[in-house]
Each structure stands twice: as structure tokens, then as C-alpha cells.
Design a protein around this motif. Sequence first.
Motif, mmCIF file in Angstrom:
data_model
loop_
_atom_site.group_PDB
_atom_site.id
_atom_site.type_symbol
_atom_site.label_atom_id
_atom_site.label_comp_id
_atom_site.label_asym_id
_atom_site.label_seq_id
_atom_site.Cartn_x
_atom_site.Cartn_y
_atom_site.Cartn_z
ATOM 1 N N PHE A 181 26.352 -16.665 -41.316
ATOM 2 C CA PHE A 181 24.992 -16.150 -41.477
ATOM 3 C C PHE A 181 24.046 -16.785 -40.450
ATOM 4 O O PHE A 181 23.256 -16.088 -39.805
ATOM 5 N N LEU A 182 24.128 -18.099 -40.285
ATOM 6 C CA LEU A 182 23.267 -18.792 -39.317
ATOM 7 C C LEU A 182 23.532 -18.318 -37.887
ATOM 8 O O LEU A 182 22.601 -18.144 -37.096
ATOM 9 N N VAL A 198 21.875 -15.467 -33.021
ATOM 10 C CA VAL A 198 22.181 -14.458 -32.002
ATOM 11 C C VAL A 198 21.205 -13.282 -32.090
ATOM 12 O O VAL A 198 20.914 -12.642 -31.071
ATOM 13 N N ALA A 199 20.652 -13.021 -33.265
ATOM 14 C CA ALA A 199 19.708 -11.909 -33.425
ATOM 15 C C ALA A 199 18.445 -12.118 -32.596
ATOM 16 O O ALA A 199 17.828 -11.154 -32.141
ATOM 17 N N ALA A 200 18.065 -13.365 -32.384
ATOM 18 C CA ALA A 200 16.826 -13.671 -31.664
ATOM 19 C C ALA A 200 16.917 -13.299 -30.184
ATOM 20 O O ALA A 200 15.942 -12.832 -29.601
ATOM 21 N N ASP A 201 18.082 -13.512 -29.584
ATOM 22 C CA ASP A 201 18.240 -13.252 -28.149
ATOM 23 C C ASP A 201 19.706 -13.463 -27.790
ATOM 24 O O ASP A 201 20.455 -14.068 -28.546
ATOM 25 N N LEU A 233 23.505 -8.741 -41.123
ATOM 26 C CA LEU A 233 22.446 -9.740 -41.227
ATOM 27 C C LEU A 233 21.364 -9.262 -42.201
ATOM 28 O O LEU A 233 20.897 -10.035 -43.041
ATOM 29 N N ALA A 234 20.984 -7.997 -42.119
ATOM 30 C CA ALA A 234 19.971 -7.453 -43.033
ATOM 31 C C ALA A 234 20.451 -7.537 -44.479
ATOM 32 O O ALA A 234 19.690 -7.905 -45.369
ATOM 33 N N THR A 289 25.846 -6.692 -32.553
ATOM 34 C CA THR A 289 26.124 -5.265 -32.510
ATOM 35 C C THR A 289 25.295 -4.600 -33.616
ATOM 36 O O THR A 289 24.640 -5.286 -34.417
ATOM 37 N N THR A 290 25.351 -3.290 -33.683
ATOM 38 C CA THR A 290 24.672 -2.575 -34.763
ATOM 39 C C THR A 290 25.230 -3.026 -36.111
ATOM 40 O O THR A 290 24.473 -3.267 -37.060
ATOM 41 N N LYS A 291 26.541 -3.186 -36.183
ATOM 42 C CA LYS A 291 27.170 -3.658 -37.420
ATOM 43 C C LYS A 291 26.701 -5.074 -37.759
ATOM 44 O O LYS A 291 26.465 -5.397 -38.925
ATOM 45 N N GLY A 292 26.558 -5.925 -36.761
ATOM 46 C CA GLY A 292 26.079 -7.280 -36.977
ATOM 47 C C GLY A 292 24.660 -7.296 -37.499
ATOM 48 O O GLY A 292 24.319 -8.087 -38.404
#
Length: 93
Positions: free
Chosen positions: A17-18, A23-26, A88-89, A81-84
Motif C-alpha cells: 500500500f505504501l 509511486v502515485a505521487a510521481d 490504491l483507491a 498503471t490504471t489497475k494500480g
Amino acid sequence: MSINDKFVAIRKGLLEFLILKIVAADKVYVADILRRLSETDFATQEGTLYPLLSKMCRDGLLDYEWQESDAGPPRKYYELTTKGRSQLAELKD
């Protein structure tokens, strides 16, 4: 399953999760991920991180691209990715 085995499974899930959040940030390089994790209770080492990143790529949660580096060989930068992003959501909820 022992309590230690259960703790290891929980820790691995939280670590994943972390990583998704970082990775979501950049787009990030492994050293960036390790540095960000070192600021938490989930500090880890390359020997733990690389296999987890590979698994997350195989699962379709992360992708990567190679970028040239001024400081040596090309570096692998990870992105969601879109799946990632979907996973995360879900985990945030």
C-alpha cells in the motif's frame, strides 16, 4: 499460522500500500522509494523491495521505464498503471 506469520503478511500488505502511495505521487526510482520508506515504520532494504516491485509489475499494478542517468547506468523509474490506481483507491476506502 503463527502470530509471526500473520504479522509478516500484514506488514507485506501495508508495505505494498505504501509503495502504491509513493509511486502515485510521481515516477520514482528505487532509491527514492527506499528514502521515503525510511521515514516510516516500514523502512526496508533493496533485497525486500526489488522482489516486491517485480511482483507488483507482474500483477499489473506498476509499470516502469528506463531513463538515462548522469550518475551512471540507466535507471528504472516506476509508475502506477490504471489497475494500480484502482487498487490504491480501493485500499484508501
